[in-house]
Design a protein around this motif. Structure first.
Motif, short mmCIF file in Angstrom:
data_model
loop_
_atom_site.label_atom_id
_atom_site.label_comp_id
_atom_site.label_asym_id
_atom_site.label_seq_id
_atom_site.Cartn_x
_atom_site.Cartn_y
_atom_site.Cartn_z
N ALA A 39 109.32 -7.63 6.84
CA ALA A 39 108.67 -8.54 7.79
C ALA A 39 107.16 -8.36 7.79
N LYS A 40 106.48 -9.46 8.07
CA LYS A 40 105.04 -9.43 8.28
C LYS A 40 104.81 -8.97 9.72
N LEU A 41 103.87 -8.06 9.94
CA LEU A 41 103.61 -7.51 11.27
C LEU A 41 102.32 -8.08 11.82
N MET A 42 102.37 -8.51 13.08
CA MET A 42 101.22 -9.16 13.68
C MET A 42 101.12 -8.80 15.16
N CYS A 43 99.90 -8.60 15.61
CA CYS A 43 99.62 -8.42 17.03
C CYS A 43 98.69 -9.55 17.46
N ALA A 44 99.12 -10.34 18.42
CA ALA A 44 98.31 -11.43 18.97
C ALA A 44 97.69 -10.93 20.27
N CYS A 45 96.36 -11.02 20.37
CA CYS A 45 95.70 -10.46 21.54
C CYS A 45 94.38 -11.17 21.83
N ASN A 46 93.60 -10.62 22.73
CA ASN A 46 92.35 -11.24 23.17
C ASN A 46 91.11 -10.72 22.44
N ILE A 47 91.27 -10.29 21.20
CA ILE A 47 90.09 -9.86 20.44
C ILE A 47 89.40 -11.09 19.87
N SER A 48 88.17 -10.93 19.41
CA SER A 48 87.45 -12.08 18.85
C SER A 48 87.39 -12.04 17.33
N ILE A 49 87.52 -10.86 16.73
CA ILE A 49 87.43 -10.72 15.28
C ILE A 49 88.72 -10.09 14.76
N PRO A 50 89.38 -10.75 13.80
CA PRO A 50 90.62 -10.18 13.25
C PRO A 50 90.37 -8.82 12.62
N GLU A 51 91.37 -7.98 12.68
CA GLU A 51 91.28 -6.67 12.05
C GLU A 51 92.66 -6.26 11.55
N LYS A 52 92.70 -5.18 10.82
CA LYS A 52 93.95 -4.66 10.28
C LYS A 52 94.09 -3.21 10.73
N ILE A 53 95.22 -2.87 11.30
CA ILE A 53 95.53 -1.49 11.65
C ILE A 53 96.77 -1.13 10.86
N GLU A 54 96.55 -0.31 9.84
CA GLU A 54 97.61 0.03 8.88
C GLU A 54 98.13 -1.27 8.26
N THR A 55 99.40 -1.60 8.46
CA THR A 55 99.95 -2.82 7.87
C THR A 55 100.04 -3.97 8.87
N ILE A 56 99.44 -3.80 10.03
CA ILE A 56 99.54 -4.80 11.10
C ILE A 56 98.27 -5.64 11.17
N SER A 57 98.45 -6.96 11.10
CA SER A 57 97.33 -7.89 11.30
C SER A 57 97.12 -8.04 12.79
N VAL A 58 95.96 -7.64 13.27
CA VAL A 58 95.61 -7.77 14.69
C VAL A 58 94.69 -8.98 14.78
#
Length: 70
Positions: A39-58
């Protein structure tokens, strides 16, 4: 959330209201991902700039929605 897109792609999404995401915020998503290794891992949140934490797209929630529904 567990989402299976029409193309069969599986996405695991954790939704956070925070505007700063730490590795510790994602421990449940990481744990859950062990059951869905492709599975593709994603965190949807209130940040303004996308980032990557390990294999998770934030991602900013607006961008996460675009990616989920594209």
């Amino acid at each position: 959330l567990v989402i299976r897109k029409p193309n069969r792609e599986l996405i695991l999404v954790e939704i956070k209201s925070a505007n700063r995401i730490l590795d510790s915020h994602l421990k449940h998503l990481k744990s859950f991902s062990k059951d869905f290794p492709k599975a593709k891992l994603m965190c949807a949140c209130n940040i303004s700039i996308p980032e990557k934490i390990e294999t998770i797209s934030v991602l900013p929630w607006q961008l996460a929605l675009k990616e989920i529904f594209s």
